[in-house]
Design a protein around this motif. Structure first.
Motif, mmCIF file in Angstrom:
data_model
loop_
_atom_site.group_PDB
_atom_site.id
_atom_site.type_symbol
_atom_site.label_atom_id
_atom_site.label_comp_id
_atom_site.label_asym_id
_atom_site.label_seq_id
_atom_site.Cartn_x
_atom_site.Cartn_y
_atom_site.Cartn_z
ATOM 1 N N HIS A 107 27.089 -5.743 42.369
ATOM 2 C CA HIS A 107 26.557 -5.526 41.022
ATOM 3 C C HIS A 107 27.588 -4.913 40.077
ATOM 4 O O HIS A 107 27.234 -4.252 39.111
ATOM 5 C CB HIS A 107 25.296 -4.644 41.052
ATOM 6 N N ASN A 108 28.843 -5.120 40.371
ATOM 7 C CA ASN A 108 29.929 -4.649 39.521
ATOM 8 C C ASN A 108 31.162 -5.478 39.865
ATOM 9 O O ASN A 108 31.676 -5.401 40.984
ATOM 10 C CB ASN A 108 30.199 -3.151 39.765
ATOM 11 N N SER A 109 31.633 -6.266 38.922
ATOM 12 C CA SER A 109 32.721 -7.204 39.212
ATOM 13 C C SER A 109 34.039 -6.503 39.482
ATOM 14 O O SER A 109 34.878 -7.018 40.224
ATOM 15 C CB SER A 109 32.879 -8.192 38.058
ATOM 16 N N TRP A 110 34.260 -5.334 38.873
ATOM 17 C CA TRP A 110 35.486 -4.590 39.144
ATOM 18 C C TRP A 110 35.490 -4.105 40.597
ATOM 19 O O TRP A 110 36.514 -4.216 41.290
ATOM 20 C CB TRP A 110 35.609 -3.402 38.187
ATOM 21 N N VAL A 111 34.353 -3.588 41.045
ATOM 22 C CA VAL A 111 34.228 -3.166 42.434
ATOM 23 C C VAL A 111 34.334 -4.367 43.361
ATOM 24 O O VAL A 111 34.982 -4.308 44.416
ATOM 25 C CB VAL A 111 32.888 -2.431 42.650
ATOM 26 N N GLU A 112 33.698 -5.473 42.968
ATOM 27 C CA GLU A 112 33.751 -6.688 43.787
ATOM 28 C C GLU A 112 35.185 -7.169 43.972
ATOM 29 O O GLU A 112 35.607 -7.489 45.092
ATOM 30 C CB GLU A 112 32.911 -7.778 43.127
ATOM 31 N N ALA A 113 35.943 -7.233 42.884
ATOM 32 C CA ALA A 113 37.324 -7.703 42.964
ATOM 33 C C ALA A 113 38.158 -6.786 43.844
ATOM 34 O O ALA A 113 38.970 -7.249 44.664
ATOM 35 C CB ALA A 113 37.925 -7.800 41.572
ATOM 36 N N GLY A 114 37.980 -5.473 43.701
ATOM 37 C CA GLY A 114 38.751 -4.539 44.502
ATOM 38 C C GLY A 114 38.384 -4.578 45.969
ATOM 39 O O GLY A 114 39.259 -4.573 46.844
ATOM 40 N N ALA A 115 37.081 -4.631 46.264
ATOM 41 C CA ALA A 115 36.636 -4.624 47.660
ATOM 42 C C ALA A 115 37.017 -5.912 48.375
ATOM 43 O O ALA A 115 37.451 -5.892 49.527
ATOM 44 C CB ALA A 115 35.128 -4.417 47.722
#
Length: 231
Positions: A107-115
């Motif tokens: 539910h957060n693309s910045w977190v998704e990209a990093g993870a």
């Protein structure tokens, strides 16, 4: 962003726009909407997403943990849900209690990209979004201001595009902070549009690799010099 940065719009029209939105919300907001808005402002910690195991805050914390555990390549694209359901500490705790866990998106693309792609992937993905905006704003400063009012239709279009496309990027950046859109089409289409605008402008200014070459026929004073035929 449109309210603040749109040129050529009077303050009165901007106020009418704001009043119109507020009136629409007042009459057509769903039941409980204003209560939710009030609770976010007055008591944000009471919201489910603050401390629930699968709320947004905890999801983001675990996602950052995945990125730090696998900083180079991450856990793999589209593997966030699997990590949540099978390998996270929260999943193991719930498994011990015989409670199922949702294979949730971040539910957060910045977190998704990093993870999912690590620190390197997050830097590249962020550069696509932030770098594209910076390039367009820099390009706007280089454009002749006369393009806005006296230019050709193409020049007017490019001049306005350096304002409206960054606004579109801003809208996208806000939305992806609350949804998992890191690998959606918009992540690639918007930077492609930005690159296309920059290339078209370079060509128009005569700076690009595909810029129109000088005509072979040149004029010096009143004499025309024609190219010599070569057999």
């Amino acid at each position: 962003a449109l309210l603040l940065f749109l040129p050529g719009v009077s303050t009165g029209k901007r106020l009418v726009y704001v009043v119109g939105i507020a009136t629409t919300l007042a009459f057509f907001a769903p039941s409980g909407y204003w209560d939710s808005m009030q609770s976010i402002i007055t008591n944000p910690k009471a919201d489910y997403n603050w401390d629930a195991g699968q709320g947004r805050r905890k999801l983001a914390e675990r996602g950052i943990g995945y990125m730090l555990d696998y900083p180079v390549f991450g856990i793999g694209i589209d593997n966030f849900g699997m990590a949540e359901g099978l390998y996270s500490d929260y999943a193991k705790e719930m498994q011990a209690l015989d409670i199922g866990v949702k294979w949730s998106a971040p539910h957060n693309s910045w977190v998704e990209a990093g993870a999912e792609t690590g620190i390197t992937g997050l830097a590249v993905w962020g550069a696509l979004i932030i770098g594209s905006v910076g390039g367009l704003l820099k390009l706007r400063r280089r454009m002749p201001r006369s393009w806005a009012t006296e230019g050709t239709p193409d020049q007017k279009f490019m001049y306005q595009a350096t304002l409206y496309v960054p606004v579109a990027f801003l809208g996208f950046a806000v939305c992806v902070t609350f949804v998992s859109f890191a690998w959606s089409d918009q992540s690639y289409v918007l930077p492609a549009i930005a690159m296309g605008i920059q290339q078209a402008c370079e060509n128009e200014l005569g700076l690009g690799a595909n810029a129109a070459r000088p005509a072979s026929r040149q004029v010096r004073g009143r004499r025309a010099l024609r190219p010599t035929a070569v057999s």
